[in-house]
Design a protein around this motif. Sequence first.
Motif, PDB file in Angstrom:
ATOM      1  N   GLY A  48      -1.139 -10.895   6.526  1.00  9.54           N
ATOM      2  CA  GLY A  48      -2.263 -11.693   6.992  1.00  9.54           C
ATOM      3  C   GLY A  48      -3.478 -11.615   6.082  1.00  9.54           C
ATOM      4  O   GLY A  48      -3.572 -10.784   5.171  1.00  9.54           O
ATOM      5  N   LYS A  49      -4.433 -12.479   6.346  1.00 12.55           N
ATOM      6  CA  LYS A  49      -5.688 -12.489   5.596  1.00 12.55           C
ATOM      7  C   LYS A  49      -6.365 -11.124   5.712  1.00 12.55           C
ATOM      8  O   LYS A  49      -6.487 -10.579   6.806  1.00 12.55           O
ATOM      9  N   GLY A  50      -6.776 -10.600   4.573  1.00  9.39           N
ATOM     10  CA  GLY A  50      -7.456  -9.318   4.581  1.00  9.39           C
ATOM     11  C   GLY A  50      -6.551  -8.145   4.896  1.00  9.39           C
ATOM     12  O   GLY A  50      -7.021  -7.016   5.057  1.00  9.39           O
ATOM     13  N   GLY A  51      -5.246  -8.371   4.976  1.00  6.97           N
ATOM     14  CA  GLY A  51      -4.311  -7.281   5.243  1.00  6.97           C
ATOM     15  C   GLY A  51      -4.318  -6.253   4.125  1.00  6.97           C
ATOM     16  O   GLY A  51      -4.596  -6.576   2.960  1.00  6.97           O
ATOM     17  N   TYR A  52      -4.000  -5.005   4.491  1.00  5.08           N
ATOM     18  CA  TYR A  52      -4.047  -3.914   3.512  1.00  5.08           C
ATOM     19  C   TYR A  52      -2.725  -3.159   3.597  1.00  5.08           C
ATOM     20  O   TYR A  52      -2.346  -2.656   4.661  1.00  5.08           O
ATOM     21  N   ILE A  53      -2.005  -3.115   2.474  1.00  2.00           N
ATOM     22  CA  ILE A  53      -0.712  -2.427   2.411  1.00  2.00           C
ATOM     23  C   ILE A  53      -0.894  -1.138   1.626  1.00  2.00           C
ATOM     24  O   ILE A  53      -1.321  -1.150   0.469  1.00  2.00           O
ATOM     25  N   ALA A  54      -0.570  -0.025   2.246  1.00  4.13           N
ATOM     26  CA  ALA A  54      -0.723   1.267   1.587  1.00  4.13           C
ATOM     27  C   ALA A  54       0.257   1.408   0.427  1.00  4.13           C
ATOM     28  O   ALA A  54       1.382   0.892   0.473  1.00  4.13           O
ATOM     29  N   SER A  55      -0.149   2.091  -0.602  1.00  2.40           N
ATOM     30  CA  SER A  55       0.694   2.283  -1.786  1.00  2.40           C
ATOM     31  C   SER A  55       2.025   2.923  -1.417  1.00  2.40           C
ATOM     32  O   SER A  55       2.108   3.771  -0.526  1.00  2.40           O
ATOM     33  N   GLY A  56       3.076   2.477  -2.107  1.00  2.00           N
ATOM     34  CA  GLY A  56       4.397   3.060  -1.911  1.00  2.00           C
ATOM     35  C   GLY A  56       5.104   2.619  -0.655  1.00  2.00           C
ATOM     36  O   GLY A  56       6.110   3.215  -0.279  1.00  2.00           O
ATOM     37  N   ALA A 111      -5.973 -10.298   0.730  1.00  4.21           N
ATOM     38  CA  ALA A 111      -5.071  -9.182   1.030  1.00  4.21           C
ATOM     39  C   ALA A 111      -5.046  -8.203  -0.135  1.00  4.21           C
ATOM     40  O   ALA A 111      -5.260  -8.587  -1.297  1.00  4.21           O
ATOM     41  N   PHE A 112      -4.773  -6.944   0.184  1.00  6.32           N
ATOM     42  CA  PHE A 112      -4.655  -5.909  -0.845  1.00  6.32           C
ATOM     43  C   PHE A 112      -3.299  -5.236  -0.664  1.00  6.32           C
ATOM     44  O   PHE A 112      -3.009  -4.686   0.400  1.00  6.32           O
ATOM     45  N   VAL A 113      -2.491  -5.321  -1.708  1.00  9.03           N
ATOM     46  CA  VAL A 113      -1.165  -4.695  -1.675  1.00  9.03           C
ATOM     47  C   VAL A 113      -1.188  -3.528  -2.642  1.00  9.03           C
ATOM     48  O   VAL A 113      -1.360  -3.708  -3.856  1.00  9.03           O
ATOM     49  N   GLY A 114      -1.032  -2.328  -2.123  1.00 14.08           N
ATOM     50  CA  GLY A 114      -1.096  -1.139  -2.955  1.00 14.08           C
ATOM     51  C   GLY A 114       0.067  -1.034  -3.921  1.00 14.08           C
ATOM     52  O   GLY A 114       1.119  -1.664  -3.759  1.00 14.08           O
ATOM     53  N   PHE A 128       1.465   0.919   6.817  1.00 10.77           N
ATOM     54  CA  PHE A 128       2.174   1.943   6.055  1.00 10.77           C
ATOM     55  C   PHE A 128       3.674   1.714   6.257  1.00 10.77           C
ATOM     56  O   PHE A 128       4.108   1.456   7.378  1.00 10.77           O
ATOM     57  N   GLY A 129       4.443   1.857   5.224  1.00  8.71           N
ATOM     58  CA  GLY A 129       5.883   1.726   5.360  1.00  8.71           C
ATOM     59  C   GLY A 129       6.576   2.755   4.499  1.00  8.71           C
ATOM     60  O   GLY A 129       7.398   2.423   3.654  1.00  8.71           O
ATOM     61  N   ARG A 130       6.222   4.040   4.740  1.00 10.15           N
ATOM     62  CA  ARG A 130       6.794   5.096   3.901  1.00 10.15           C
ATOM     63  C   ARG A 130       6.997   6.352   4.742  1.00 10.15           C
ATOM     64  O   ARG A 130       6.341   6.541   5.780  1.00 10.15           O
ATOM     65  N   ALA A 131       7.857   7.247   4.284  1.00  9.35           N
ATOM     66  CA  ALA A 131       8.084   8.507   4.994  1.00  9.35           C
ATOM     67  C   ALA A 131       6.878   9.423   4.857  1.00  9.35           C
ATOM     68  O   ALA A 131       6.198   9.414   3.831  1.00  9.35           O
ATOM     69  N   ARG A 132       6.620  10.217   5.932  1.00  4.27           N
ATOM     70  CA  ARG A 132       5.496  11.151   5.878  1.00  4.27           C
ATOM     71  C   ARG A 132       5.793  12.241   4.850  1.00  4.27           C
ATOM     72  O   ARG A 132       6.889  12.774   4.780  1.00  4.27           O
ATOM     73  N   GLN A 133       4.787  12.603   4.064  1.00  2.00           N
ATOM     74  CA  GLN A 133       4.948  13.650   3.045  1.00  2.00           C
ATOM     75  C   GLN A 133       5.095  15.011   3.718  1.00  2.00           C
ATOM     76  O   GLN A 133       4.402  15.332   4.684  1.00  2.00           O
ATOM     77  N   LYS A 134       5.990  15.811   3.205  1.00  2.00           N
ATOM     78  CA  LYS A 134       6.176  17.183   3.684  1.00  2.00           C
ATOM     79  C   LYS A 134       6.057  18.133   2.511  1.00  2.00           C
ATOM     80  O   LYS A 134       6.702  17.935   1.484  1.00  2.00           O
ATOM     81  N   THR A 135       5.232  19.184   2.643  1.00  2.00           N
ATOM     82  CA  THR A 135       5.009  20.141   1.557  1.00  2.00           C
ATOM     83  C   THR A 135       5.488  21.518   2.007  1.00  2.00           C
ATOM     84  O   THR A 135       5.063  22.015   3.054  1.00  2.00           O
ATOM     85  N   ILE A 136       6.363  22.172   1.223  1.00  2.00           N
ATOM     86  CA  ILE A 136       6.913  23.497   1.550  1.00  2.00           C
ATOM     87  C   ILE A 136       6.448  24.477   0.475  1.00  2.00           C
ATOM     88  O   ILE A 136       6.903  24.417  -0.676  1.00  2.00           O
ATOM     89  N   PRO A 137       5.516  25.377   0.794  1.00  2.00           N
ATOM     90  CA  PRO A 137       4.994  26.327  -0.198  1.00  2.00           C
ATOM     91  C   PRO A 137       6.111  27.163  -0.823  1.00  2.00           C
ATOM     92  O   PRO A 137       7.007  27.647  -0.127  1.00  2.00           O
ATOM     93  N   GLY A 138       6.067  27.328  -2.146  1.00  2.00           N
ATOM     94  CA  GLY A 138       7.003  28.173  -2.859  1.00  2.00           C
ATOM     95  C   GLY A 138       8.380  27.598  -3.081  1.00  2.00           C
ATOM     96  O   GLY A 138       9.175  28.144  -3.852  1.00  2.00           O
ATOM     97  N   LYS A 139       8.681  26.497  -2.415  1.00  2.00           N
ATOM     98  CA  LYS A 139      10.027  25.936  -2.500  1.00  2.00           C
ATOM     99  C   LYS A 139      10.311  25.351  -3.884  1.00  2.00           C
ATOM    100  O   LYS A 139      11.454  25.358  -4.344  1.00  2.00           O
TER     101      LYS A 139
END
Length: 452
Positions: free
Chosen positions: A402-410, A387-390, A424-435
């Motif tokens: 599980g065997k060979g499972g892959y957990i995304a970073s964060g 398994a790989f845990v980010g 994946f167990g994280r909120a989707r990134q949102k980018t606001i230009p100029g904010k």
Amino acid sequence: MSQRSCLSVILAAGEGTRMKSALPKVLHQIAGLPMVAHVVKAAEAAGASSQALVIGHGADDMRKAAAKFAPKAETFVQEKRLGTAHAVLAAREAISKGYDDVLVMFGDTPLIDADALTVARSRLAEGAAVVVIGFRPPSPTGYGRLIEKDGRLIAIREEKDCSEEEKKIGFCNAGMMAVAGGHALMLLDAVGNKNAKGEYYLTDIVEIATAQGLDVVATEASFESALGINNRAELAQAEGIWQQRRRHEAMLSGVTLIAPETVYFSHDTEIGADTIVEPNVWFGTGVKIADGAKIHAFSHIEGATIATNCDVGPFARLRPGADLRNKAKVGNFCEVKQAVVEDGAKINHLTYIGNARVGAGANIGAGTITCNYDGYSKFFTEIGERAFVGSNSSLVAPISIGKGGYIASGSVITESVPDDALAFGRARQKTIPGKGKELRERLASAAAAKKK
């Protein structure tokens, strides 16, 4: 001599007021073990199959402690402190059972060498009735001198009673004795208390035995072995001597200590050949290390098992129940508790793994934690093989990856992950230009307004 029965009577009734402690003196520890337990171990190594502990101050604490390090020992309470012979006679019931040899020892001499006790017993086997263990301190001032004549010990003379010639004698009384069981009670009962303190002194049995035509001899132990502990400074001195002995023993058995004086072992540390220990490593009780491991600097290890060719640290902490299998790695600023780390698994840095199993070949990224405690109960985390845990992931137990499972970073993972799945167990990134610029300007303006 192996067929001779032996009882050790260990005097442990002293209050130890100079320790300035509520804990009985002999329960203060050397290498993670009460000093009186070191004495028991030495007696056992010298063939004493039975122990009698004479206790007084803190009797309940002593009994509880003795149940762990000497579960078969009998305890006897010295109600009044009327001298060393009186203390030994508190164990009359045990002595009267008819042992061949009786070793009289003190609970505050934790460095006594079993070989010195064995030599004393051998002299009993040769026909001596009393064997006094002596030593040669750097300065004899303050110690009782052993007065010998024609190879026999004829008296133990306290310094205040010594002639000028006797004060030159460097061979001094260490306090410990071996007494033939057939003579022990007779000699002890003959001790009187006609002295300034009105006490019964064990040392008087030397002259009593000599007067009765019995053989009395002296044997010699090293100064370190006879060192008695009366205060915390002497406790630290004894700890240093014990550690020095153990380090030397470890290096002779094939362990490399880069800076020996900075490594601290416990009484039960087991460490295999070809293990390398870097500076400033502390081993608590219950540590077992197989051959070929490498323990990097500033690691703290207790109650852990480390298999062949593991790599630990620097700045690692292995707590009780940590079980590292072959070639596992626990790196810098990692903590492992009640967890198995299988063959070749890697926990490289800044990570906590508790109440878990990490499968063979798994990789745990930096900043990962197993969230194993909800404030009331502990829960288990199972991480499968390969398994790989980010990095910066939180695994909320109870859960399995599980065997060979892959957990995304964060990720914060709250549900089990099947074999070979990506989670994946994280909120989707949102980018606001100029904010970002707008936010900085608003914060700067608010800060400036506060200064006015």
